[in-house]
Motif scaffolding. Structure first.
Motif, PDB file in Angstrom:
ATOM      1  N   LYS A 164       0.606  -1.165  -0.309  1.00 53.64           N
ATOM      2  CA  LYS A 164      -0.409  -0.251   0.153  1.00 53.64           C
ATOM      3  C   LYS A 164       0.913   1.017  -0.076  1.00 53.64           C
ATOM      4  CE  LYS A 164      -3.991   2.157   2.258  1.00 53.64           C
ATOM      5  NZ  LYS A 164      -5.497   2.106   3.346  1.00 53.64           N
ATOM      6  N   LYS A 186       1.442   7.064   8.263  1.00 58.37           N
ATOM      7  CA  LYS A 186       0.786   6.237   9.228  1.00 58.37           C
ATOM      8  C   LYS A 186      -0.504   6.051   9.341  1.00 58.37           C
ATOM      9  CE  LYS A 186       4.713   5.933  12.319  1.00 58.37           C
ATOM     10  NZ  LYS A 186       5.714   6.191  13.102  1.00 58.37           N
ATOM     11  N   ASN A 206      -2.973   6.288   7.250  1.00 57.88           N
ATOM     12  CA  ASN A 206      -3.486   6.649   6.658  1.00 57.88           C
ATOM     13  C   ASN A 206      -3.396   4.658   5.851  1.00 57.88           C
ATOM     14  OD1 ASN A 206      -5.382   9.214   5.308  1.00 57.88           O
ATOM     15  ND2 ASN A 206      -3.390   9.113   6.150  1.00 57.88           N
ATOM     16  N   GLY A 207      -2.511   4.383   6.687  1.00 64.35           N
ATOM     17  CA  GLY A 207      -1.829   2.750   6.748  1.00 64.35           C
ATOM     18  C   GLY A 207      -1.327   1.837   5.405  1.00 64.35           C
ATOM     19  N   ASP A 210       2.453   1.383   3.667  1.00 62.09           N
ATOM     20  CA  ASP A 210       3.976   1.391   4.450  1.00 62.09           C
ATOM     21  C   ASP A 210       4.486   1.413   3.875  1.00 62.09           C
ATOM     22  OD1 ASP A 210       2.937  -0.675   1.899  1.00 62.09           O
ATOM     23  OD2 ASP A 210       2.122  -2.269   2.941  1.00 62.09           O
TER      24      ASP A 210
END
Length: 951
Positions: free
Chosen positions: A37, A117, A119-120, A122
Motif C-alpha cells: 500500500k 501512518k 492512512n495505513g 506501508d
C-alpha cells in the motif's frame, strides 16, 4: 505500434509482461506485490506512470501527495491525475513537497510519515521527485518502518552524495573527472590547521567524535578534519562561513587552473541535481594579462558562485552540508549514462543513454545507446565505406562496454538495491565517472523501450516472468529484495528517443504561466507521457484547459518513440511532432525547437556525436537565420519579382500573366512567412533540403522541381489539404487546386519524356522540339512549364538566408564530431541571438522590465544587502535582481549603465510577469531609436540584394 495518450496499460511498447497473477507457477505467484500500500510523493508524468503500473500489478491501495503548488490547472480541478484517483481519502495535501529550508524539509518529512501512518500506507514511492535522493528523508522513512521504493539510505549516502561517490569510484577503480571534492574539509583545515586546533574545536563545540580517531597516528590530518566536519553536520552546526568556503575553494581552483589553463571548471553542490546547483567558470585563456593574472581573473567569481549555488539548492542554512565540488569541464564532452539495477547481491546494466543534447544542465533530447544499434550502425558504415565514421562507432561500442562494466562494479560497491543511473562524460576514446543518481530518471523509458528483464526460477529456467517497466522493477525489488534472482537482459527495440516538451520560449528560456487550450491526439507510434493533460473529459470528450503554473519545473510532457535504427526512431519522432498541434493562451513550448533539431540531425548525419556544448551554438545559428529573415520584406520581394516577370511581356498577354502571378502570391508567400516566424522549423527544413539545391556564382540553382519543393514545404509545416480542416491550419483550397494541377502536369510530362531528373527536365523543355509532341502541343507544354514555375524563384530566399548566415557551416565531420564555426561560440553573439529568438519586452528608455515571469528577489540571499537601491549607479553587466523560474535561479544583469531613480517592486519572492516594470532609471547615454522609414529602407535594401542573386 499502437498510439497512447499517456496510457501505460494500452501501449504494447511499454506494456510489461506482468504474469504474476495469471501464471499457474507457484514460484512466479510468490513475487506478487498486491499486499503493498504505497504513498506516491512525487508529481508530473512519473506519478501518473506509477499509478498505472501499480494498478496493473494489482497494487490498488495507493495514495498520492498533492502540493498546493502542484500545477494548478483548470477551474474545477488540480492535477490531472485526480481524474483517475477520485477517492478523496487517498489524496493528501501539503503546502509543497520538500520545504524551502532545512527546518521545513524536516517538518515535511515528518508530515509525510504521519500521513502514511494515519492512512495505513506501508511504503513510499518518490519517482524522480524532489526527495528521491535525500538521504535524511530515506533514512527517516526506514526508521519509521516504511518500505522505501528506491535505493536504501546507505546507497544514497555512498553513491548519491557526489563527493562520497567519487571517493568510492576511485576505490573500486572507476575513472573520475579531475577536480576538488573536499572543499569543506579544506576549509576546516584552513581555520584549524593542526591536531591541537582540531582537538580544541571538538571540546569547544562539544562534538561527538571518538577520541581514538584524533589520536590515530596512521590517519592523515585531512582525514581527521573530515571526521570533525562530519561530527559537526551530525550536530547541525557550522564550523565556517560560506564566504570562508568560497575563498578556500577559490584557492583550490587557482591550483587547478595552473594545470589546465585552457579548460573551464564546473562548480556543483554535492546535493544538486537536474541541473540545479551548478555553475561554470570561464577558462583563464579567455582573459587578458599574464598567466597568473588570467588565472586570478578566472577564479575571482568562485565565492560569488558558491553562494549562488548553495542558495539555489537551499543548503545555506546552519548545519547544511555545504560542500561544493570543482571539476574540470571537459570541453568536448558527451554526457552518457548507464541504467543500473541491483538487489544488493547482484547488479545488472541495461545499456546506455546519450543525454548530450542539453542546455543549462537541463536535458532536452535523450537517445538510447545499445550494443544492438551500434552493431547495426557499424555494419552500415562498413558497407558505405565510411572509415572515419566506422572508427568512431567502434570506439563508442568499446566505451559502452567499459561503462557498463564499471557501472555494475560501482553498483555492487555501494550495495545498490533498486534502480539507479551511472552518469559519465565521454571525451574521445576516454570516459570519466561523474555521479550516480540514486533514483529512477526522467528518461528511464528510453531504456525500457530497448531492454526488458527476464527473471527465471533457479531450479527451473522454463519457469520465469518478464519485467518491461523499471517502476515495476523498483516495486519488486522493494518488496522481495534478495529473493529475486539475477535477471537476464533481453532486447526489445534497437533504438529509442525521447524529447522533453518544456514550457520554454524559442531561446529555451523558461516561460512560466500559459494555458494549453488544444492538444492534438497521439499519432501512430507516439508514446506521450503528459500525466494525463491531453486526455479529454470522459463525459463530453472536450479537451480540458490546463494552466502551466510552473511552480516546480518547466516539463509538460515526454514524447517517445522507437525504431530499428537511430535514423528510423528520429524520423518517427519528427513525424509525431509534425502532426502535433499544441495551442493556448500565452503559451510557449520547445516543440518547434525539437522539430528543427531532429531534422538537423536527419539532414546532416543521424550518427553525429554532439557534445554538451552543442545546443547554444546551434541556437545561435538559428537566431542568425531569424535575424537574416527579418531583413527581408517578402511582400516587397514578390512585388519586384512580379514586375520583372511582367516587364518583357507585351500588353496583349500581360493581363493573363498578372492573373497567374497574383493568384500564386498567397500560395508561395504563406509558407515562407511561417518559416520566417518559426526559425526552428526553417533550420530543420534547410537541413533536410540542403541537397535539393546548389549555389552557382552566388545564385541558387534548384536540383529538385520547385513545385515538388513547395508541396513538401506545406507537408513539412503540417499544412496538407484535409477536407473540413480550418483554413488557418492548412493550404487554402484554391491554392491546393493549383498546386495539384502542377504536380499532375509534371508527373505526366516526366512519364512522356522519360526524364525524371528536374535539371534534365528543365533543359529538355527549353528545347525547340521534343519527340512525340507536335509544335502546338510543345508550345503549350512550354507555356505551362513557364506558368507553373513563374514566381517560384521566391522560394530561393530560404537557401539564400542559409548561405547569408553560413548556416551550413555548422556541420558533421567524417568522424561524426560536429564542426562548430568559431563565430557561433562568441558569447556576445550568443546573447544577441538569444534575444533575437526571444525578444525582451520593449521598454522605454527610463525603465527596466522583467525579461520573464517568475519570483523576484532583490538580493542574493535573505539578510543580505539588495543589489541596488534608489540612487545607486550601476554599470553594464552589474547584477540588478534574481528571478526564479521553474525552480532555477537566474541572476539578471544590467544591459547598460545608469542610475536607479525608483524601485517598483517591494519584498522577496514576489511574483512578477514578463514585461512588468521593475525599476525607473536614468541611463548614462541616450538611446538612438530607428525610425519606421529607416527600417523600411534597410529591409528594402537587403531584399534587393536577394533579388540580385536570382537569374
Amino acid at each position: 505500434m499502437k498510439a497512447s495518450n499517456d496510457n501505460y496499460l494500452n501501449n504494447p511498447l511499454i506494456h510489461a509482461d506482468r504474469m504474476l497473477k495469471r501464471k499457474s507457477s507457484e514460484w512466479v505467484r510468490s513475487f506478487s506485490c498486491e499486499d503493498m500500500k504505497p504513498l506516491i510523493i512525487c508529481r508530473g508524468p512519473i506519478r501518473k506512470e506509477a499509478m498505472d503500473v501499480f494498478d496493473e500489478m494489482g497494487v490498488h491501495g495507493y495514495g498520492i501527495l498533492l502540493s498546493e503548488k502542484d500545477s494548478i490547472t483548470y477551474a474545477n480541478a488540480l492535477a490531472p491525475e485526480l481524474r483517475k484517483l477520485t477517492d478523496p481519502s487517498r489524496v493528501h495535501r501539503v503546502p509543497d513537497y520538500s520545504g524551502a529550508t532545512r527546518e521545513e524539509r524536516g517538518q515535511r518529512i515528518q508530515q509525510i510519515i504521519q500521513i502514511a501512518k494515519d492512512n495505513g500506507y506501508d511504503s513510499i514511492f518518490t519517482g524522480y521527485g524532489f526527495m528521491a535522493e535525500d538521504e535524511e528523508m530515506v533514512k527517516s522513512m526506514e526508521d519509521a518502518g516504511l518500505n522505501f521504493i528506491g535505493p536504501c539510505s546507505k546507497t544514497v549516502h555512498d553513491a548519491g552524495l557526489k563527493d562520497e561517490a567519487k571517493r568510492t569510484a576511485l576505490n573500486v577503480g572507476v575513472s573520475v573527472t579531475p577536480g576538488v571534492d573536499n572543499a569543506t574539509t579544506l576549509t576546516v583545515l584552513s581555520k584549524y590547521p593542526d591536531q591541537q586546533a582540531l582537538e580544541n574545536l571538538c571540546r569547544e563545540k562539544s562534538l561527538d567524535i571518538n577520541s581514538a580517531v584524533l589520536e590515530n597516528m596512521e590517519l592523515t590530518l585531512e582525514a581527521k578534519a573530515e571526521a570533525v566536519l562530519n561530527a559537526s553536520l551530525q550536530k547541525g552546526i557550522d564550523l565556517f562561513s560560506i564566504a570562508e568556503l568560497g575563498e578556500v575553494l577559490k584557492n583550490s581552483i587557482v591550483e587547478m587552473y595552473r594545470g589546465w589553463p585552457e579548460n573551464r571548471i564546473r562548480l556543483k553542490a554535492i546535493s544538486g541535481g537536474g541541473g540545479k546547483g551548478q555553475r561554470i567558470l570561464q577558462a583563464p585563456s579567455s582573459f587578458e594579462g599574464t598567466k597568473e593574472e588570467k588565472i586570478a581573473l578566472a577564479a575571482a567569481k568562485v565565492p560569488e558562485l558558491v553562494l549562488e549555488i548553495l542558495n539555489e539548492v537551499k543548503c545555506n542554512g546552519i548545519g547544511d552540508n555545504k560542500n561544493v565540488l570543482g571539476e574540470l569541464n571537459i570541453e568536448t564532452t558527451r554526457h552518457q549514462e548507464i541504467q543500473v539495477v541491483g538487489n544488493g547481491a547482484w547488479c545488472i546494466t541495461m545499456g546506455g543513454r546519450d543525454c548530450s543534447l542539453q542546455m543549462h544542465e537541463q536535458k532536452l533530447l535523450e537517445v538510447s545507446v545499445t550494443t544492438e544499434e551500434l552493431l547495426t550502425a557499424i555494419k552500415k558504415a562498413e558497407a558505405d565505406g565510411k572509415n572515419a565514421e566506422l572508427e568512431t562507432l567502434r570506439k563508442d561500442l568499446d566505451i559502452l562496454d567499459q561503462m557498463e562494466t564499471e557501472a555494475a562494479k560501482f553498483g555492487q560497491a555501494v550495495g545498490l538495491d533498486s534502480v539507479s543511473t551511472f552518469e559519465c562524460i565521454v571525451d574521445g576514446s576516454s570516459h570519466f565517472f561523474m555521479e550516480m543518481n540514486t533514483r529512477i530518471q526522467v528518461e528511464h523509458r528510453v531504456t525500457e523501450l530497448c531492454y526488458k528483464l527476464k527473471f527465471s526460477n533457479p531450479e527451473d529456467h522454463s519457469d520465469s516472468f518478464v519485467v518491461e517497466s523499471l517502476v515495476e522493477a523498483m516495486v519488486l525489488l522493494a518488496r522481495h529484495g534478495k529473493r529475486l534472482p539475477k535477471p537476464e537482459r533481453l532486447p526489445r527495440e534497437h533504438a529509442s528517443v525521447e524529447a522533453r516538451l518544456n514550457a520554454t520560449n524559442h531561446a529555451l528560456q523558461p516561460h512560466a504561466g500559459g494555458i494549453i487550450e488544444q492538444w492534438s491526439n497521439c499519432t501512430d507510434g507516439e508514446i506521450r507521457d503528459d500525466q494525463g493533460i491531453s486526455l479529454h473529459n470522459p463525459d463530453t470528450d472536450v479537451f480540458m484547459k490546463y494552466h502551466l503554473a510552473g511552480a516546480y519545473d518547466s516539463n509538460i510532457a515526454l514524447l517517445l518513440t522507437t525504431g530499428e535504427t537511430r535514423l528510423t526512431s528520429y524520423q518517427r519522432l519528427s513525424e509525431i511532432i509534425r502532426c502535433t498541434t499544441l495551442r493556448g493562451k500565452d503559451l510557449a513550448t520547445n516543440l518547434e525547437f525539437h522539430y528543427g533539431l531532429l531534422n538537423w540531425f536527419i539532414g546532416n548525419n543521424i550518427n553525429a556525436r554532439p557534445s554538451t556544448g552543442f545546443i547554444v551554438p546551434y541556437l545561435t545559428a538559428v537566431g542568425q537565420l531569424k535575424e537574416a529573415a527579418s531583413q527581408i520584406d517578402l511582400s516587397f520581394a514578390y512585388g519586384l519579382l512580379r514586375s520583372r516577370h511582367l516587364e518583357p511581356i507585351d500588353d496583349d498577354r500581360k493581363s493573363l500573366f498578372v492573373s497567374v502571378l497574383d493568384r500564386k502570391s498567397g500560395l508561395l508567400r504563406r509558407p515562407i512567412d511561417i518559416m520566417f516566424q518559426e526559425p526552428h522549423q526553417l533550420a530543420g527544413w534547410l537541413s533536410i533540403n540542403q541537397h535539393n539545391f546548389k549555389e552557382d556564382a552566388g545564385s541558387i540553382i534548384w536540383l529538385k522541381n520547385p513545385i515538388d519543393v513547395l508541396v513538401d514545404l506545406y507537408h513539412f509545416l503540417n499544412m496538407d489539404y484535409v477536407e473540413g480542416n480550418p483554413a488557418a491550419n492548412m493550404i487554402w483550397s484554391h491554392d491546393n487546386e493549383l498546386l495539384q494541377k502542377a504536380v499532375m502536369f509534371y508527373q505526366t510530362l516526366k512519364q512522356r519524356l522519360g526524364v525524371f531528373n528536374y535539371s534534365e527536365l528543365d533543359r529538355a523543355v527549353a528545347k525547340d522540339t521534343a519527340v512525340g509532341f507536335d509544335a502546338e502541343q510543345w508550345t503549350a507544354i512550354q507555356s505551362a512549364h513557364a506558368g507553373y514555375q513563374m514566381g517560384t524563384e521566391i522560394l530561393s530566399v530560404l537557401p539564400y538566408i542559409a548561405g547569408k548566415t553560413g548556416f551550413f557551416d555548422l556541420s558533421v565531420n567524417a568522424d561524426l564530431s560536429i564542426h562548430i564555426p568559431s563565430a557561433l561560440t562568441d558569447s556576445a553573439l550568443q546573447e544577441r541571438m538569444a534575444k533575437m529568438l526571444a525578444p525582451p519586452p520593449v521598454a522605454s528608455s527610463d525603465e527596466i522590465l522583467s525579461e520573464s515571469g517568475g519570483m523576484f528577489y532583490p538580493r542574493e540571499a535573505p539578510g543580505m544587502e539588495t543589489f541596488v537601491e534608489v540612487g545607486s549607479h550601476f554599470n553594464e553587466g552589474d547584477a540588478l535582481y534574481i528571478v526564479e523560474v521553474m525552480k532555477m535561479f537566474n541572476k539578471v544583469y544590467a544591459p547598460f549603465a545608469g542610475t536607479v531613480e525608483q524601485i517598483l517592486m517591494e519584498g522577496d519572492g514576489v511574483i512578477i510577469k514578463k514585461g512588468q516594470p521593475l525599476f525607473k532609471i536614468t541611463p548614462d547615454e541616450d538611446f538612438a531609436v530607428e525610425s519606421p522609414e529607416d527600417v523600411s529602407a534597410r529591409r528594402h535594401s537587403a531584399t534587393a540584394q536577394f533579388l540580385d542573386t536570382l537569374k
